[in-house]
Enzyme design. Structure first.
Site, mmCIF file in Angstrom:
data_model
loop_
_atom_site.group_PDB
_atom_site.id
_atom_site.type_symbol
_atom_site.label_atom_id
_atom_site.label_comp_id
_atom_site.label_asym_id
_atom_site.label_seq_id
_atom_site.Cartn_x
_atom_site.Cartn_y
_atom_site.Cartn_z
ATOM 1 C CE1 TYR A 180 -3.711 2.437 0.696
ATOM 2 C CE2 TYR A 180 -2.795 2.812 2.881
ATOM 3 C CZ TYR A 180 -3.710 3.139 1.901
ATOM 4 O OH TYR A 180 -4.624 4.139 2.111
ATOM 5 N NE ARG A 185 -0.898 5.597 1.521
ATOM 6 C CZ ARG A 185 0.022 5.394 2.479
ATOM 7 N NH1 ARG A 185 0.869 4.399 2.363
ATOM 8 N NH2 ARG A 185 0.092 6.199 3.517
ATOM 9 C CG ASP A 186 -7.142 6.768 0.679
ATOM 10 O OD1 ASP A 186 -8.066 6.567 -0.113
ATOM 11 O OD2 ASP A 186 -7.282 6.709 1.909
ATOM 12 C CB SER A 192 -4.932 6.968 3.914
ATOM 13 O OG SER A 192 -5.800 6.555 4.931
ATOM 14 C CG ASP A 233 -9.491 2.813 -0.393
ATOM 15 O OD1 ASP A 233 -10.206 1.803 -0.344
ATOM 16 O OD2 ASP A 233 -9.417 3.630 0.532
ATOM 17 C CG ASP A 411 -10.171 4.220 9.947
ATOM 18 O OD1 ASP A 411 -9.501 3.289 9.486
ATOM 19 O OD2 ASP A 411 -11.255 4.056 10.530
#
Length: 456
Positions: A180, A185-186, A192, A233, A411
């Protein structure tokens, strides 16, 4: 022991051990929910446009920022900028993949991460009222998240630790890795964000500093089985969130990055599961055909369907596996639970010629259904509980229930003044007092244990 040898912590576990009373309250301030663009399977409400933008996947610690491209310039000087590095082309893999049609968990045991056990014990020591149940949790398997250049170095020692557990158990032990760290990212959420950016040679660095390191570790341990859940995601965001500038900028890097990862990681001892979000995101009948088309294109560019074992569902989300009595309100709605979504997704894949794939369903915090006031709320949702224990082949086409999301990891921060703050993390359903994504949120871990269904 793995936590005795590795020099890089898997995640930054903040010490946020509040009193048991604080841990049990969990009332969140009512500010800023995520856009209601995707309905949770438990509600069946149709979204206006598509899917929920993010599912609250664990993120790299806030201390793991991407390296600077150069030292700050002196006053009056011009800062130097490193030239862009071109990514390597994606070449379809030639090495044999894991045997098609084989559930990699069958005949083996799940890897139990000693580092996770140690961190849970830290909470148990400071929460005597829940210590017994927490210590049961510490003995259960969870995924190991490889989410930065530094944590990529943990692949090799984790494989070695799994081999030691296998020797002690007298049979195969299978670790599950979450890979990940794509650039941008995200892209549809703040909480994130990772260390690589598309416009700063992020794709090339993702290949050479991250994926190649993990691939080398897997290749160096050819007798050790491993499972990879690949880039939560990422592709789902390309299905529904390309109107967001950060996602639009990442589209080709996501496509190539996932394909590159498949081509390098699909070795005979490694089974790959692509993240396919959840029923309330890609399960909508208007989203699912677009999703399977995208997945097919990416998989084909990596060498074809045999390069992957299947798909991971509900990663870091709250949707139930089975919702008794659940029925679609209309043909235009998604399945109301993840088992129904797995069946729908398999049927969609078959229409583009992909068959025989298995699914992992993340059950790390879906023990209690119908806990959100809005289906788009994903951040540290109150009242969540641990779900079904990790289990091999619990249902047709399901390779495993597994705890992909590390129980108790935040999160995202609920502090509006903090870096990487996302409004969803101080919304109506969010638990207050949360640290940065990836850090231990001890009160939340205690609540997951209290609300576990089935109970610990």
């Amino acid at each position: 022991m793995i936590n005795d040898t590795r020099k890089v912590p898997r995640i930054t576990w903040s010490v946020l051990l509040l009193t048991a009373a604080c841990a049990s309250t969990g009332a969140a301030p009512g500010t800023g929910a995520a856009p209601a663009t995707g309905a949770a399977p438990s509600t069946g409400a149709a979204p206006a446009t598509g899917a929920a933008p993010a599912t609250g996947t664990a993120a790299a610690p806030s201390t793991s920022a991407a390296p600077s491209t150069g030292a700050p310039a002196a006053a009056g000087a011009t800062a130097s900028v490193s030239p862009a590095i071109a990514p390597k082309p994606v070449v379809p893999a030639l090495t044999p993949p894991a045997r098609p049609g084989i559930n990699p968990f069958k005949g083996g045991r799940f890897f139990v991460d000693p580092e996770f056990a140690r961190m849970v014990e830290e909470v148990a020591a400071k929460t005597p009222a829940e210590a017994k149940r927490l210590r049961k949790l510490a003995k259960l398997p969870t995924a190991v998240w490889l989410e930065t250049v530094e944590t990529a170095k943990l692949a090799a020692p984790t494989l070695e630790a799994a081999a030691k557990q296998a020797a002690a158990a007298g049979g195969p032990v299978v670790p599950v890795f979450v890979v990940y760290d794509l650039p941008n990212r995200d892209c549809a959420a703040e909480g994130s964000r990772g260390e690589f950016e598309v416009d700063n040679s992020g794709e090339a660095r993702y290949q050479s500093e991250f994926i190649d390191v993990i691939a080398a570790a897997f290749a160096a341990h050819p007798k050790q089985r491993a499972v990879v859940v690949l880039e939560p995601d990422s592709l789902p965001n390309l299905v529904t969130n390309l109107e967001l500038p950060r996602c639009a900028a990442a589209e080709q890097a996501y496509r190539r990055g996932v394909a590159y990862a498949i081509s390098k990681l699909s070795l005979p001892n490694v089974s790959i599961y692509l993240d396919a979000a959840h029923a309330g995101w890609l399960g909508w009948p208007k989203n699912l055909p677009r999703a399977v088309k995208l997945f097919k294109e990416v998989i084909d560019s990596a060498g074809g369907p045999d390069r992957i074992r299947g798909f991971a569902l509900n990663v870091s989300n709250y949707d139930p596996v089975h919702l008794p009595g659940a029925k679609k309100g209309s043909p235009d709605e998604p399945s109301q639970d993840e088992s129904g979504y797995a069946a729908d997704f398999a049927a969609g894949l078959a229409k583009v010629g992909i068959t025989g794939k298995g699914f992992i369903i993340d059950t790390s915090r879906n023990g209690k259904p119908n806990i959100r006031t809005s289906p788009g709320n994903w951040c540290n949702v109150k009242l969540a509980g641990l779900g079904e224990r990790p289990k091999v082949a619990p249902d047709k086409n399901i390779d495993a229930y597994f705890w992909v999301k590390t129980p108790g990891e935040s999160d995202g921060t609920s502090d509006p003044k903090a870096p990487r703050y996302d409004t969803n993390c101080s919304g109506d359903d969010a638990t207050p007092g949360a640290p940065q994504a990836g850090d231990l949120f001890a009160p939340y871990l205690v609540e997951l244990v209290k609300n576990a269904a089935p109970p610990l």
